[in-house]
Design a protein around this motif. Structure first.
Motif, PDB file in Angstrom:
ATOM      1  N   ARG A 104       0.795  -1.235   0.000  1.00 49.55           N
ATOM      2  CA  ARG A 104       0.000   0.000   0.000  1.00 49.55           C
ATOM      3  C   ARG A 104       0.833   1.294   0.000  1.00 49.55           C
ATOM      4  O   ARG A 104       0.699   2.113   0.916  1.00 49.55           O
ATOM      5  CB  ARG A 104      -0.959   0.011   1.203  1.00 49.55           C
ATOM      6  N   CYS A 106       1.775   5.059  -0.481  1.00 52.76           N
ATOM      7  CA  CYS A 106       0.791   6.148  -0.404  1.00 52.76           C
ATOM      8  C   CYS A 106       1.037   7.235  -1.435  1.00 52.76           C
ATOM      9  O   CYS A 106       0.107   7.918  -1.843  1.00 52.76           O
ATOM     10  CB  CYS A 106       0.772   6.750   0.993  1.00 52.76           C
ATOM     11  N   ARG A 126      -0.610   7.719 -12.363  1.00 52.88           N
ATOM     12  CA  ARG A 126      -1.897   8.108 -11.756  1.00 52.88           C
ATOM     13  C   ARG A 126      -3.022   7.213 -12.234  1.00 52.88           C
ATOM     14  O   ARG A 126      -3.872   6.779 -11.468  1.00 52.88           O
ATOM     15  CB  ARG A 126      -2.260   9.537 -12.178  1.00 52.88           C
ATOM     16  N   ASN A 131      -4.905   4.825  -6.250  1.00 54.27           N
ATOM     17  CA  ASN A 131      -4.827   5.079  -4.805  1.00 54.27           C
ATOM     18  C   ASN A 131      -3.534   5.753  -4.375  1.00 54.27           C
ATOM     19  O   ASN A 131      -3.307   5.973  -3.193  1.00 54.27           O
ATOM     20  CB  ASN A 131      -4.961   3.765  -4.035  1.00 54.27           C
TER      21      ASN A 131
END
Ligand code: AVJ
Length: 319
Positions: A104, A106, A126, A131
């Motif tokens: 994940r 960021c 993007r 996310n």
């Protein structure tokens, strides 16, 4: 004439500054030289992309295979939710592999000097990673100084693939590593790809490809000077030279006029005597041990290293 000591590192001789000043300074040196980052205008970035697909140019495909096979290890060594800061991101081809490997991530901050490479790549990331917050930074990666990162407090991981670190002299590389240590902060990780020392014929072929793409990439800097700085280079007169300097352990690219030659750039004259060249790029080759020592001098410690079975290329996680 400008007297510039060879002891002053390249980065100090060529700080931020504009193209014109750096070209005039570089062509005034006893060994004419141009900072290699100026190879990467729109045409140069495009030619470099073509180089990465040449059969002789082993670094890109070897590093991509290493990033794929080390994805589990990358995930283990980088904290969850990290922001990825890439130095000299170009087309960001390898970034997707890293973003997929990590847990994940960021944010993604690509830093590159070529707007035509940077912005489309940022847009692609993007789209492919909705996310992840993507914040492109246009500019060289060497003098980041006080530029603030728009990423709050997430863990940080630097990404410097492609053996771009090989463009820097070891002294410059140590400076760069120290400044990224400050820039990325304590507890950061830094993933770096470094090209390895290997038999001469393999190295020379990689920088003297049969199709002449590397030669075109090298000569493009002359066309750029003609166009942007009112230069009078005849690129056709300049031979591409790539040689291995085995004292410094680096490939050097030069441009060598085949006949005595003079040019003007922005109204200033420069003469090429018999055999004189313009040194346009260095590409240092390391051993794993040597690279670990370099990292240590730069304030980092290598915690993981991967090499391919032919020992062509290495990927390191520094902490
Ligand atoms: C992008 C700097 C890593 O040194 O191999 C390729 C540039 N120059 N062929 C390299 C380059 C000639 C490349 N780096």
């Amino acid at each position: 004439m400008m007297q510039i000591s060879a002891a002053i590192p390249h980065a100090a001789r060529f700080p931020g500054g504009d193209f014109l000043e750096e070209v005039l300074a570089g062509l005034s040196l006893p060994q004419k030289g141009l900072p290699s980052r100026f190879l990467y205008d729109e045409a140069g970035s495009e030619l470099f992309e073509q180089i990465t697909e040449l059969p002789e140019y082993y670094p890109t495909r070897t590093e991509i295979a290493l990033l794929k096979s080390s994805s589990g290890g990358l995930r283990e060594t980088v904290p969850s939710g990290a922001a990825v800061i890439e130095f000299g991101s170009g087309s960001s081809r390898k970034t997707e592999l890293l973003l997929e490997a990590l847990d994940r991530p960021c944010a993604y901050i690509p830093i590159d000097i070529s707007a035509s490479a940077l912005y489309p790549a940022a847009q692609r990331i993007r789209q492919n990673f909705p996310n992840i917050a993507v914040h492109p930074v246009l500019g060289g990666f060497q003098n980041l100084g006080n530029k603030k990162l728009p990423i709050g407090r997430c863990p940080r991981v630097g990404f410097f693939p492609g053996s771009t670190i090989g463009n820097l002299t070891p002294a410059e590389a140590v400076c760069f590593l120290r400044s990224t240590r400050r820039y990325l902060g304590a507890d950061a990780r830094f993933i770096i790809g470094a090209d390895l020392q290997k038999p001469l014929d393999v190295l020379l072929r990689a920088y003297n490809d049969a199709q002449g793409v590397t030669a075109a990439f090298n000569r493009n800097i002359l066309a750029r000077i003609n166009r942007e700085l009112d230069g009078t280079f005849d690129p056709g007169v300049f031979e591409h030279q790539a040689l291995y300097n085995d004292i410094e352990c680096r490939i050097e690219m030069h441009l060598r006029p085949s006949t005595p030659h003079w040019v003007s750039v922005a109204g200033r004259f420069f003469e090429f005597r018999e055999g004189e060249t313009i040194h346009t790029e260095n590409s240092y080759k390391y051993t794993v041990k040597g690279f670990h020592a370099l990292a240590k001098s730069g304030g980092w410690q290598a915690i993981r290293t991967w090499t391919d079975s032919s020992n062509l290329f290495s990927v390191h996680v520094l902490a």
